[in-house]
Design a protein around this motif. Structure first.
Motif, PDB file in Angstrom:
ATOM      1  N   PRO A   1       0.814  -1.225   0.000  1.00  0.00           N
ATOM      2  CA  PRO A   1       0.000   0.000   0.000  1.00  0.00           C
ATOM      3  C   PRO A   1       0.847   1.274   0.000  1.00  0.00           C
ATOM      4  O   PRO A   1       0.523   2.244  -0.691  1.00  0.00           O
TER       5      PRO A   1
ATOM      6  N   ALA B   1       1.055   4.081  -3.017  1.00  0.00           N
ATOM      7  CA  ALA B   1       0.794   5.487  -2.710  1.00  0.00           C
ATOM      8  C   ALA B   1       1.957   6.367  -3.156  1.00  0.00           C
ATOM      9  O   ALA B   1       1.754   7.465  -3.690  1.00  0.00           O
TER      10      ALA B   1
ATOM     11  N   GLU C   1       1.817   6.771  -6.899  1.00  0.00           N
ATOM     12  CA  GLU C   1       0.773   7.730  -7.266  1.00  0.00           C
ATOM     13  C   GLU C   1       1.245   9.168  -7.049  1.00  0.00           C
ATOM     14  O   GLU C   1       0.997  10.050  -7.875  1.00  0.00           O
TER      15      GLU C   1
ATOM     16  N   ARG D   1      -3.540  15.328  -2.211  1.00  0.00           N
ATOM     17  CA  ARG D   1      -4.217  14.074  -1.853  1.00  0.00           C
ATOM     18  C   ARG D   1      -3.265  12.891  -1.902  1.00  0.00           C
ATOM     19  O   ARG D   1      -3.323  11.995  -1.053  1.00  0.00           O
ATOM     20  N   ALA D   2      -2.389  12.877  -2.893  1.00  0.00           N
ATOM     21  CA  ALA D   2      -1.413  11.789  -2.996  1.00  0.00           C
ATOM     22  C   ALA D   2      -0.454  11.821  -1.808  1.00  0.00           C
ATOM     23  O   ALA D   2      -0.106  10.770  -1.251  1.00  0.00           O
TER      24      ALA D   2
ATOM     25  N   ASN E   1      -1.152  12.970   1.164  1.00  0.00           N
ATOM     26  CA  ASN E   1      -1.923  12.498   2.317  1.00  0.00           C
ATOM     27  C   ASN E   1      -2.049  10.978   2.314  1.00  0.00           C
ATOM     28  O   ASN E   1      -2.003  10.341   3.372  1.00  0.00           O
ATOM     29  N   ARG E   2      -2.199  10.373   1.127  1.00  0.00           N
ATOM     30  CA  ARG E   2      -2.273   8.910   1.044  1.00  0.00           C
ATOM     31  C   ARG E   2      -0.945   8.266   1.444  1.00  0.00           C
ATOM     32  O   ARG E   2      -0.923   7.220   2.103  1.00  0.00           O
TER      33      ARG E   2
ATOM     34  N   ALA F   1      -0.709   8.504   5.224  1.00  0.00           N
ATOM     35  CA  ALA F   1      -1.619   7.542   5.852  1.00  0.00           C
ATOM     36  C   ALA F   1      -1.073   6.121   5.721  1.00  0.00           C
ATOM     37  O   ALA F   1      -1.139   5.330   6.675  1.00  0.00           O
ATOM     38  N   ALA F   2      -0.514   5.788   4.569  1.00  0.00           N
ATOM     39  CA  ALA F   2       0.043   4.446   4.367  1.00  0.00           C
ATOM     40  C   ALA F   2       1.266   4.241   5.252  1.00  0.00           C
ATOM     41  O   ALA F   2       1.449   3.156   5.821  1.00  0.00           O
TER      42      ALA F   2
ATOM     43  N   GLU G   1       0.002   3.730   8.812  1.00  0.00           N
ATOM     44  CA  GLU G   1      -0.582   2.400   8.951  1.00  0.00           C
ATOM     45  C   GLU G   1       0.508   1.328   9.026  1.00  0.00           C
ATOM     46  O   GLU G   1       0.452   0.426   9.861  1.00  0.00           O
TER      47      GLU G   1
END
Length: 87
Positions: free
Chosen positions: A33, A37, A40, A63-64, A66-67, A70-71, A74
């Motif tokens: 993930p 990300a 991207e 947004r990319a 932020n992804r 977040a990844a 996580e």
């Protein structure tokens, strides 16, 4: 002309290309993930290299990012949970 060759045997044995181990494949699966990300985000940044980013480009990059964050969060939380300590 004389060829130059090593007169000694190799110090380390050559390891045949056996491919990744099961543990390495599991690590790649856990990180996939985050890898996707980051790809991207890189894609969004590449599209703006030859022009001035417009509002949609800026949103896409934000947004990319932020992804990716977040990844990473996580993955870090999952890794810290399995190791038993804080990262």
């Amino acid at each position: 002309m004389k060829p130059i060759v090593a007169r000694q045997t190799a110090v380390t044995a050559a390891v045949p290309d056996a491919g990744p181990t099961a543990a390495e494949l599991d690590a790649i699966d856990r990180e996939m993930p985050l890898i996707l990300a980051e790809v991207e985000l890189l894609d969004a940044q590449i599209t703006t290299l030859d022009r001035v980013p417009n509002e949609l480009d800026t949103r896409r990059i934000r947004r990319a990012r932020n992804r990716v964050l977040a990844a990473r969060r996580e993955l870090t939380n999952r890794t810290a949970g399995t190791v038993g300590g804080a990262a």
